[in-house]
Design an enzyme around this catalytic site. Sequence first.
Site, PDB file in Angstrom:
ATOM      1  CE  LYS A 240      21.297  30.376  11.525  1.00 38.04           C
ATOM      2  NZ  LYS A 240      21.608  30.251  13.255  1.00 38.04           N
TER       3      LYS A 240
ATOM      4  NE  ARG B  60      18.252  39.340   9.209  1.00 33.87           N
ATOM      5  CZ  ARG B  60      19.057  40.042   9.855  1.00 33.87           C
ATOM      6  NH1 ARG B  60      19.539  41.210   9.781  1.00 33.87           N
ATOM      7  NH2 ARG B  60      19.846  39.190  10.728  1.00 33.87           N
TER       8      ARG B  60
END
Lengths: 216, 481
Positions: free
Chosen positions: B130, B326
């Site tokens: 992140k 994903r």
Amino acid sequence: MIDISKLLDEIKASPYREIVISTPHTGVVTFGDLKVGDTVMGPQGQWKEKPGTRLATLERERNPKPILAPEKGEICLIHSELEGQFVEAGTPLMILRHMLTRAEVEHAILKKALHLFCAPERAKYYFIPEVEKKIRASDAHSVQVRDGMELLIMSRMKREVPLNYSGPDGVIYAIYFTINENMDAGAPLLGVCPQDQLPAIQDVIMRVQTEWTERG
Amino acid sequence: MSTLQDLYKLPLNQHKVLVANRGEIAIRIMRACAKLGLPFCAIYTAEDAASGHVRHAREHGGEKSLYRVSSYHDANELMAVADVAECTAVHPGYGFFAEDFRFARRVTKRDRKMIFIGPSWKIIRELGDKINTKRLARSLGVPTVPGSDRPIYDEVEAERIARSVFEFQEQQGIKRPLVLVKASAGGGGMGIEEVYDIDMFRSVYRRIRNYALRQFKDEGVLIEQRITDFNHLEVQIVSDRSGQHPVHFGTRNCSIQSTGLQKRIEVAPGFAPHNISYSFNAEKVLVDIVHYSLTMARKVGYDNVGTWEWIVTRNGDPFLMEVNTRIQVENGVSARISTVNNEGGVDLIAEQIRTGLGQPLGYGQEAIAFDGVGIEYRLIAEDPDNRFTPWVGRIERFSWQDQPWLTMLTHVPTDEPYEIPTEFDPNLALAIVWGKDLDEAKARGREFLDGLVLEGHNAAGDSLKSNVNFLRANTERILRF
């Protein structure tokens, strides 16, 4: 107080336990030259540092993993049709007949004598960090528990909630849960012994030590 | 021994996909494989023996299509099964190994190489972090949330950052400044807590750190400004292995969440400026976040499906939160409102598999159009009145009215009782409802929820608790800021 003599007699009448040896994970299984009727040994030595008899080998991703006998016992069944095959996790390989040891008898009797604090739900359990530290520093007997005291963390579906102890005040005498493993609802987590009953519990241990002779 | 490039050249029907996941997503992957004419192999654990995905694999799989493993988390198990079943590719689904670059790298670098159906491991590593994503975004002029730009392991430093984020908010004139403490390795809304007072910070920090260590084996913690008044938006990106021509499949609004910050209702598109008035230019916000997301995707050469997650404040300021490298749970709601070359029935999982195996996407942004509004409800056994505590027990009745505008995705059998396993998230089903506009979609959503039957009991004899009433009550405020 429980009737120890009666309990011991019950156990003496059927002093065996059948252990099913299953594959812990997938892989190709090969058996050694063991056959039905052979006696195998569990881990030995003062610190159980000598591994038990190798029952089979499970190879996965080029890592051969020995499957060792967890206890002393006699082989009563081998699934030798699996030799050289790829098997799934949890496939039964063998059955051992194991005669109860003194420690196991002690354990079984203690479970009846101690106050059991049981899992309220199927979940994973951890001690709260302060208690965990104490246990690691000395041992579980050093932890005093009181009714209503925050003692465990219950983890289910990745959500954690604190769990308070309920029951008589005392010390933690036995821990029955394993970290990172699910405990079913109602399974005992801890065996607690009230302070004033400690001598009685010591007495139980003594009785087993003297009256139980290990065989086989 | 074949190289990865050889694998990408194989015709589609010579591939076989390992479905390295469970439940609803495993079923969707198996269906997408069938659609593409691909064989597959599924896995399950002892706890999951009654799951619908196991039954689906038994009924629709060919030879060597189902194996019991010790754990979905054990990469060795997945590799061993993939080899025995002769798979050429691994689909990780979501959760488990989906965003684990080490796993993706291992799949593609081991002796018997396979394709990892997801972005290349380098991209997962780059965007899965992140903090790194935040740095990359800042370098491209993409707005991000104020706070730490790396995981913090030191208590004193953590407190200093928290203090500065509080001060920053006070300077901004925010009346109730809040700081968010989250497990750096976490995700899915787990391991996050708010702090509204610096004196509380230390105890919350320690709690999150201990939680992170137990659950993720990493005690790194992030400290950020907590923006309270916001909408949670997403941009769905799809790209092929060339990484050159990413396209988007529109935006989603995932603002309706549980108290644990887990999504419960997702809506596509992200705002409805024609039906609802906003205090900002909603149309421009949607255009902006799509533009920013595509800019980043092009910059990194993004080469599979992915989602850019955004926070939009009441002033209409977007901040990039993170990139999910994903397929997501809610991909179906975007597919539902999309057409490619005027054809509906878009399946983003099939697109993911097809492009992941090396086929070119075959169309550009101009071929993609959007029609109507999609709403996805996550049906979950939980108690919304009691902090969304999961309910565990046995489902005895589960049925709904089939409709042309309804898609139900579930691994829960409808013809026999089902014991909810306690090892995983308690999701039961996804219901995707379509309407030509927001009002029709909402009306149909209510109709679906009213007709739904979901009953069961736990060991103590209490009846099943679900979030159906929560979903119904929140349908009204869909897409309202």
